[in-house]
Design a protein around this motif. Structure first.
Motif, PDB file in Angstrom:
ATOM      1  N   VAL B  96      35.987  36.414  39.527  1.00 41.99           N
ATOM      2  CA  VAL B  96      36.529  35.961  38.161  1.00 41.99           C
ATOM      3  C   VAL B  96      38.673  35.894  38.573  1.00 41.99           C
ATOM      4  O   VAL B  96      39.467  36.309  39.219  1.00 41.99           O
ATOM      5  N   GLN B 157      37.495  35.286  28.775  1.00 38.53           N
ATOM      6  CA  GLN B 157      37.541  36.068  30.574  1.00 38.53           C
ATOM      7  C   GLN B 157      36.215  37.146  31.472  1.00 38.53           C
ATOM      8  O   GLN B 157      35.235  37.065  31.546  1.00 38.53           O
ATOM      9  N   ILE B 161      33.400  36.924  33.551  1.00 34.53           N
ATOM     10  CA  ILE B 161      32.814  38.232  34.388  1.00 34.53           C
ATOM     11  C   ILE B 161      31.121  37.969  34.529  1.00 34.53           C
ATOM     12  O   ILE B 161      30.625  38.419  34.896  1.00 34.53           O
ATOM     13  N   PHE B 174      38.677  39.984  41.495  1.00 33.27           N
ATOM     14  CA  PHE B 174      39.470  39.038  40.435  1.00 33.27           C
ATOM     15  C   PHE B 174      40.513  38.650  41.095  1.00 33.27           C
ATOM     16  O   PHE B 174      41.459  39.935  41.523  1.00 33.27           O
ATOM     17  N   PRO B 177      43.231  39.343  36.368  1.00 36.53           N
ATOM     18  CA  PRO B 177      42.074  38.654  35.468  1.00 36.53           C
ATOM     19  C   PRO B 177      42.900  39.261  34.328  1.00 36.53           C
ATOM     20  O   PRO B 177      41.983  37.976  33.050  1.00 36.53           O
ATOM     21  N   MET B 193      36.142  45.968  33.134  1.00 35.53           N
ATOM     22  CA  MET B 193      35.798  45.710  34.340  1.00 35.53           C
ATOM     23  C   MET B 193      36.141  47.350  35.240  1.00 35.53           C
ATOM     24  O   MET B 193      35.088  47.713  36.163  1.00 35.53           O
ATOM     25  N   VAL B 205      40.338  43.345  43.933  1.00 36.45           N
ATOM     26  CA  VAL B 205      41.268  43.322  42.257  1.00 36.45           C
ATOM     27  C   VAL B 205      42.732  43.020  42.558  1.00 36.45           C
ATOM     28  O   VAL B 205      43.371  43.383  43.014  1.00 36.45           O
TER      29      VAL B 205
END
Lengths: 224, 255
Positions: B96, B157, B161, B174, B177, B193, B205
């Protein structure tokens, strides 16, 4: 010996217009095929592909179309192969168009943000799939105005084929003018015929661009 | 978020292993000797100042960037210098992006079904059913027929995902993001998330959302100048950072 400009002269011009149209179509279709191949080579990762395409484009963009016509018509003749004006014109215009289209389309493809490629790559699409499904459809819309613009140039540019004796619209106009000696009538009429061919193309471009962009509503923040 | 029956039972297998990984952009060294092991089901939050190499690190995992030295194993696939296994890795690793990178000429549903149909060779109806399931999970099934440009940033967004999840990846990356989102849209993305994390997805992330790190991270990794400076559980990371550089960074972002 001066003849009147009559319906039969007008008919003669229209007949010649067919050749202008046909040469334009051949040059555009042939130029598209070769040009698209050049575009793909030009954006390739490998230098061995990029370099020849670049050289090809530079040569055909950097030399006058008139010289290309002469070289192909007389040059190939010198090698002992007789080429008809039609064949020489078709080849020259195809090469010429391909170089310009390749460069126009390369620009359109490179105008698509890198993130689009990355989005497609991150989904495990292969290079060809990234191009076909993600990049080209978006580049197509960007490409419509400059491509049609070039097509209009090309169509008018076919008048140059008259110098190697190919009887298209401009050559026919010279012939008619030589016998009727009414340049104002003849060339105004010829200009009007060119216009009637080019104008609908521009209109078509507008319509096509609008249709291809129907999904593009006003931008929302964050979309890059 | 995954169908448990289709998955092997949770084990402590290694999802990502990086050992001595380095990467240069020209003469600039973006990653310096990175060692990082992520187990399956682990959630790692990576933070650090801009230019510290955090994006580069996760982009190496799905091969958007290629590492130049060191050893990398992703989902059991050893990554070498050539690109032969790139697509194989990317099938198992979703990503992402900060700017979503949705395809603007396709509807939301088409965005979600493109890769499953082309790469996983699913039938259209199968791919659409899966896509609708994930769009429901990210709470926007009603937007399926729209184009990305018609959605808000937060919605886009969430679609991004869902699009990744449609490939049923085993690891999710990610890259900042929520950084491109208006403040009021950050929450809806983070909620998705968190939901994903609770489902047991392996996640890396890159984010400065420290609330999110506290809530779901197993480990927080702090990077600076292309190195991993500090790596610890969120509690320890926020309460007692060991390095001066980490302290300085935290004092700046936790104002």
């Amino acid at each position: 010996m001066i003849r009147e400009f009559t319906v039969s002269e007008f008919w003669y011009l229209l007949q010649a217009t067919r050749w202008t149209i046909l040469l334009s179509i051949v040059a555009f279709v042939g130029g598209s095929v070769v040009g698209f191949a050049m575009t793909l080579m030009r954006i390739a990762g490998s230098r061995a592909l990029r370099f020849p395409a670049m050289a090809y484009i530079k040569v055909f963009q950097g030399t006058p179309l008139l010289m290309q016509l002469f070289l192909i018509y007389f040059g190939i003749g010198l090698l002992g192969v007789q080429v008809a004006p039609w064949t020489a014109a078709a080849i020259a215009f195809t090469l010429y168009a391909s170089a310009f289209l390749a460069e126009i389309w390369r620009g359109c493809i490179q105008a698509i943000p890198r993130g689009q490629w990355e989005g497609a790559r991150s989904l495990s699409l292969r290079y060809g799939q990234q191009l076909r499904f993600v990049v080209l459809p978006q580049a197509l819309r960007v490409a419509v105005p400059p491509t049609v613009g070039f097509l209009v140039q090309l169509l008018k540019g076919t008048s140059l084929a008259s110098v190697i004796g190919f009887v298209e619209l401009t050559r026919a106009a010279q012939v008619v003018n030589n016998s009727t000696f009414s340049p104002l009538t003849v060339y105004a009429l010829v200009a009007a015929i060119y216009f009637s061919l080019c104008w609908p193309l521009s209109r078509l471009a507008d319509r096509l661009e609008a249709r291809l962009g129907s999904h593009l509503v006003p931008k929302v923040q964050g979309q890059v | 978020m995954n169908d448990p029956s289709a998955r092997p039972p949770p084990t402590k297998a290694v999802a990502v292993e990086m050992a001595g990984v380095s990467k240069w952009f020209g003469s600039f060294q973006a990653l310096k000797d990175i060692d990082l092991t992520v187990l399956q089901g682990e959630r790692i939050v990576i933070c650090g100042p801009s230019g510290s190499g955090k994006s580069t690190l996760i982009r190496c995992i799905n091969r958007l960037e290629r590492h130049e030295s060191g050893r990398m194993v992703v989902d059991g696939i050893e990554l070498a210098a050539d690109s032969r296994r790139d697509e194989e890795v990317r099938r198992e690793v979703g990503m992402v992006f900060q700017h979503f990178n949705l395809f603007p000429h396709m509807t939301i549903l088409e965005n979600c079904t493109l890769a499953p149909i082309q790469v996983r060779k699913q039938s259209r109806s199968e791919a659409e059913a899966t896509a609708m399931r994930y769009l429901e999970r990210v709470r926007i099934p009603e937007q399926a027929g729209k184009y990305p440009g018609q959605l808000s940033g937060g919605q886009q967004q969430r679609v991004a995902i869902a699009r990744s999840l449609c490939m049923q990846p085993r690891i999710m990356l990610f890259d900042e993001p929520t950084s491109a989102l208006d403040p009021e849209m950050i929450r809806e993305v983070l909620d998705v998330m968190v939901d994903l994390a609770e489902d047991g997805m392996t996640m890396l992330v890159v984010s400065h959302e420290m609330g999110f790190a506290r809530q779901v991270a197993d480990r927080v990794v702090f990077m600076d100048g292309g190195r991993i400076v500090e790596e610890s559980a969120p509690d320890a990371f926020f309460r007692s950072p060991r390095h001066e550089r980490t302290k300085a960074f935290l004092s700046q972002i936790l104002r």
